[in-house]
Scaffold this active site. Structure first.
Site, mmCIF file in Angstrom:
data_model
loop_
_atom_site.group_PDB
_atom_site.id
_atom_site.type_symbol
_atom_site.label_atom_id
_atom_site.label_comp_id
_atom_site.label_asym_id
_atom_site.label_seq_id
_atom_site.Cartn_x
_atom_site.Cartn_y
_atom_site.Cartn_z
ATOM 1 N N PRO A 122 0.770 -1.245 0.000
ATOM 2 C CA PRO A 122 0.000 0.000 0.000
ATOM 3 C C PRO A 122 0.805 1.301 0.000
ATOM 4 O O PRO A 122 0.800 2.054 0.975
ATOM 5 C CB PRO A 122 -0.848 -0.126 1.261
ATOM 6 C CG PRO A 122 -0.018 -0.948 2.178
ATOM 7 C CD PRO A 122 0.699 -1.931 1.286
ATOM 8 N N CYS A 123 1.437 1.609 -1.108
ATOM 9 C CA CYS A 123 2.211 2.845 -1.231
ATOM 10 C C CYS A 123 1.326 4.083 -1.225
ATOM 11 O O CYS A 123 1.810 5.193 -0.976
ATOM 12 C CB CYS A 123 3.101 2.807 -2.473
ATOM 13 S SG CYS A 123 2.238 2.433 -3.993
#
Length: 161
Positions: A122-123
């Site tokens: 989850p950047c």
């Protein structure tokens, strides 16, 4: 091989070697791709199932075999990205500190930008030190949508709601 499906945010493509998920292409980047497979292997079917549940706000943590190619530093950063809780954000500086090199803020930014399995890693939860949204491969509109969706569904977990 790449496999594409329409999602509630647009077409997304998942890359797999048949055993691991190796790539996830966001709607903004999927249009440029060619050569999609027709028969999804079980790992890709499961990845799309979990992705669809996540986008609907019904899944907060992925359980998939991921294999992201990168340098040892990038892999450390990506491992820390997965630890940022659903519905929360962290800064690039926070991530640099967590990755063991507080001065590597720019390197963390580069690792974040080169994350080949966005959303699953989850950047989108990483923001600027001033709290502002900064770059996202899928565009800031999608980043905002993902963060807002997570925030609204993480409220459901509060006692008394």
């Amino acid at each position: 091989m790449l496999y594409v499906r329409e999602t509630i945010v647009g077409p997304m493509a998942i890359g797999s070697d048949g055993e691991f998920i190796t790539h996830l292409y966001l709607p903004k980047n999927t249009a440029e791709l060619v050569g999609f497979g027709k028969k999804e292997p079980p790992v890709v079917k499961e990845a799309f199932r979990q992705l669809e549940l996540y986008l609907a706000g019904k899944l907060k943590k992925f359980d998939l075999p991921l294999k992201a190619e990168g340098t040892p530093f990038m892999k450390r950063v990506w491992k820390k990205l997965v630890e940022v809780p659903y519905g929360k954000t962290a800064s690039y500086k926070d991530l640099a500190i967590a990755s063991g090199n507080p001065k590597a803020v720019r390197a963390v930014g580069m690792a974040n930008a080169r994350n080949p399995i966005a959303i699953f890693i989850p950047c989108h939860r990483i923001i600027g030190a001033d709290g502002k949204l900064v770059g996202y491969g899928g565009g800031l509109e999608l980043k905002t949508w993902l963060l807002d969706m997570e925030a609204s569904h993480s409220l459901e977990e509060l006692p008394g709601r």
